[in-house]
Design an enzyme around this catalytic site. Sequence first.
Site, PDB file in Angstrom:
ATOM      1  N   LYS A 152       6.207  -7.951  -1.128  1.00 34.59           N
ATOM      2  CA  LYS A 152       6.227  -6.618  -1.184  1.00 34.59           C
ATOM      3  C   LYS A 152       6.808  -5.804  -0.052  1.00 34.59           C
ATOM      4  O   LYS A 152       7.785  -5.359   0.249  1.00 34.59           O
ATOM      5  CB  LYS A 152       5.371  -5.785  -1.872  1.00 34.59           C
ATOM      6  CG  LYS A 152       5.093  -6.058  -3.288  1.00 34.59           C
ATOM      7  CD  LYS A 152       4.656  -7.301  -3.719  1.00 34.59           C
ATOM      8  CE  LYS A 152       4.426  -7.525  -5.348  1.00 34.59           C
ATOM      9  NZ  LYS A 152       3.273  -8.180  -5.689  1.00 34.59           N
ATOM     10  N   TRP A 197      -3.063  -6.227 -12.480  1.00 37.15           N
ATOM     11  CA  TRP A 197      -3.690  -7.234 -11.329  1.00 37.15           C
ATOM     12  C   TRP A 197      -5.282  -7.332 -11.329  1.00 37.15           C
ATOM     13  O   TRP A 197      -5.544  -8.231 -10.946  1.00 37.15           O
ATOM     14  CB  TRP A 197      -2.948  -6.799 -10.030  1.00 37.15           C
ATOM     15  CG  TRP A 197      -1.470  -7.132  -9.988  1.00 37.15           C
ATOM     16  CD1 TRP A 197      -0.337  -6.100  -9.931  1.00 37.15           C
ATOM     17  CD2 TRP A 197      -0.850  -8.500 -10.269  1.00 37.15           C
ATOM     18  NE1 TRP A 197       0.807  -6.765 -10.099  1.00 37.15           N
ATOM     19  CE2 TRP A 197       0.724  -8.343 -10.366  1.00 37.15           C
ATOM     20  CE3 TRP A 197      -1.352  -9.518 -10.254  1.00 37.15           C
ATOM     21  CZ2 TRP A 197       1.521  -9.390 -10.357  1.00 37.15           C
ATOM     22  CZ3 TRP A 197      -0.335 -10.808 -10.471  1.00 37.15           C
ATOM     23  CH2 TRP A 197       0.854 -10.710 -10.537  1.00 37.15           C
ATOM     24  N   ASP A 225      -7.101  -5.906  -2.950  1.00 38.59           N
ATOM     25  CA  ASP A 225      -5.800  -6.635  -3.113  1.00 38.59           C
ATOM     26  C   ASP A 225      -4.637  -5.507  -2.934  1.00 38.59           C
ATOM     27  O   ASP A 225      -4.466  -4.587  -3.614  1.00 38.59           O
ATOM     28  CB  ASP A 225      -5.708  -7.218  -4.419  1.00 38.59           C
ATOM     29  CG  ASP A 225      -4.307  -7.638  -5.033  1.00 38.59           C
ATOM     30  OD1 ASP A 225      -3.312  -7.465  -3.962  1.00 38.59           O
ATOM     31  OD2 ASP A 225      -4.090  -7.908  -6.003  1.00 38.59           O
TER      32      ASP A 225
HETATM   33  C1  LIG Z   1       2.668  -9.019  -6.388  1.00 37.69           C
HETATM   34  C2  LIG Z   1       1.287  -8.895  -6.799  1.00 37.69           C
HETATM   35  C3  LIG Z   1       0.357  -9.845  -6.930  1.00 37.69           C
HETATM   36  C4  LIG Z   1       0.792 -11.324  -7.038  1.00 37.69           C
HETATM   37  O1  LIG Z   1       1.208 -11.750  -5.877  1.00 37.69           O
HETATM   38  P1  LIG Z   1       1.666 -13.441  -5.866  1.00 37.69           P
HETATM   39  O2  LIG Z   1       2.128 -13.480  -4.473  1.00 37.69           O
HETATM   40  O3  LIG Z   1       2.783 -13.667  -7.043  1.00 37.69           O
HETATM   41  O4  LIG Z   1       0.712 -14.086  -6.199  1.00 37.69           O
HETATM   42  C5  LIG Z   1      -1.270  -9.689  -6.863  1.00 37.69           C
HETATM   43  N1  LIG Z   1      -1.526  -8.381  -6.746  1.00 37.69           N
HETATM   44  C6  LIG Z   1      -0.765  -7.341  -6.742  1.00 37.69           C
HETATM   45  C7  LIG Z   1      -1.246  -5.809  -6.487  1.00 37.69           C
HETATM   46  C8  LIG Z   1       0.731  -7.573  -6.485  1.00 37.69           C
HETATM   47  O5  LIG Z   1       1.440  -6.451  -6.308  1.00 37.69           O
END
Ligand SMILES: *Cc1c(COP(=O)(O)O)cnc(C)c1O
Length: 359
Positions: free
Chosen positions: A195, A101, A171
Site C-alpha cells: 500500500k 481484515w 495491522d
Molecule cells: C492489504 C491488507 C492486508 C493483506 O495483505 P497481504 O500482503 O495480502 O497479506 C491485511 N490487512 C490490511 C489492513 C490490508 O490493507
Amino acid sequence: MRVYNFSAGPAVMPIEVLERAQAELTDWRGSGMSVMEVSHRGKDFVECAADAETLLRRVMGIPDDYAVLFIQGGATGQFAAVPMNLTAPGDTISLVNTGQWSSRAQKEAAALGLEVAVVADEAESGYTTTPEPGSFEAAEGSRYLHYTPNETIGGVEFGYVPDVDVPLVADASSTILSRPIDVSRFGVIYAGTQKNMGPAGMAVVIVRRDLLGHARPGTPSIFDYAKMADTDSMLNTPPTFSIYLLGLILDWVENQGGLEAMGKLNKDKADALYQYIDASPFYSNPVDVSARSWMNVPFLLARPELDKQFVSEAASAGLMNLAGHRSVGGMRASIYNAMPIEGVLALIDFMDGFAARNS
Ligand SMILES: *Cc1c(COP(=O)(O)O)cnc(C)c1O
C-alpha cells in the site's frame, strides 16, 4: 502515459521512485548488475538493507528498544506470526473487530488454538464506525490486543490509538507512513508493503524487543521474530528488490518533508474528496464522520445501476481501479501517499461531470 491509479493494493508508487529504479535497474551502484542479481550477503546489499532500516527508524521515529524486521508473506503471514511469537496454545488474546481484515486476523489466531476475546465489534453499524475511545479494554489474561487502525475495504480508520494495559498489536498495512505515529504506544506494528511501502509480498514488522524470544515451539524460523532480529532479517534470502524499493520510497517520503508533511497532504486530499461527496446529492459515503479513512474512500452512486458505466468512463478518463471491493460494491478510491492531490481533484472533476450527465 501514466494514469491516476486508485487501486487498494498493490497500489500506486511515486513516479520519482519508479524512474529512479528504472535508471538504476541494469547497473546498480556501478556493479554492472541489477539489485536483483547481486548477493544479499554482499557489502552493497547489506548496506542497502541497513540503510532502509535506518531510514524507516528516522522517518517513523522508532525507538532503539524496537526491532525492525523484513519478513516475507505479507500482512497475512503476520496474522499467524504474531500469535506464534506472542502466545502459547490456549492463551487468550483480545481483538477489536472493525471489518474484514480484523476478522481475517481473528480467524488465523483462533486456528492457532487461541481464545479470541472480541472486546469491541462494530457489526451493529455495518462496520462503518470505530469504537468510542475508552469504551473497551483487554479481556482478563490477554497476551495482547490486536486491532486494525485502517480497514482498507470498509474505509474505516481509528482517529486515535487505543489505550490498553497489554501489548497493543496493530495491522497498519494501509495506513503506515500516512501520518506521524507514536511507536512507543505499541507492542507490535506490522504492515504488508503493497500500500504505502512498495511491491507486494513483504511485511515490515516493528516489535518491542522485550516481546522477542517467546516464539512457541514449531514456529517456522522465517516467522520467528527473535531469529529474524538476530540475523538482520537475512536468515534466508530476503526479498531484495522489495527492500531496495522500500528504501527508495522512504527516501521519497523524507524528501516530501517526512510524516508531518505526508499527514497534511493526505488530510487535504481526503478532506477534498469527502467534502465533495457530502455536498453532492448523487454520491454518498456510508462511514461515520469520526471514522473516515484518509487512505481508502468508499462511495456509492445514487443510481447503482450505473456502477459499471462509472468505472468504465472513469478508466477512459485515466482514473483507474475505482470499483469497490467485490464484497461491498459501489466505488472505492484509494488515495495512498503516492496519489498526488491533482489525482484527487481530477477524480472530483470527473465525478461532478458524471453526476451532471446522469442525475
Ligand atoms: C492489504 C491488507 C492486508 C493483506 O495483505 P497481504 O500482503 O495480502 O497479506 C491485511 N490487512 C490490511 C489492513 C490490508 O490493507
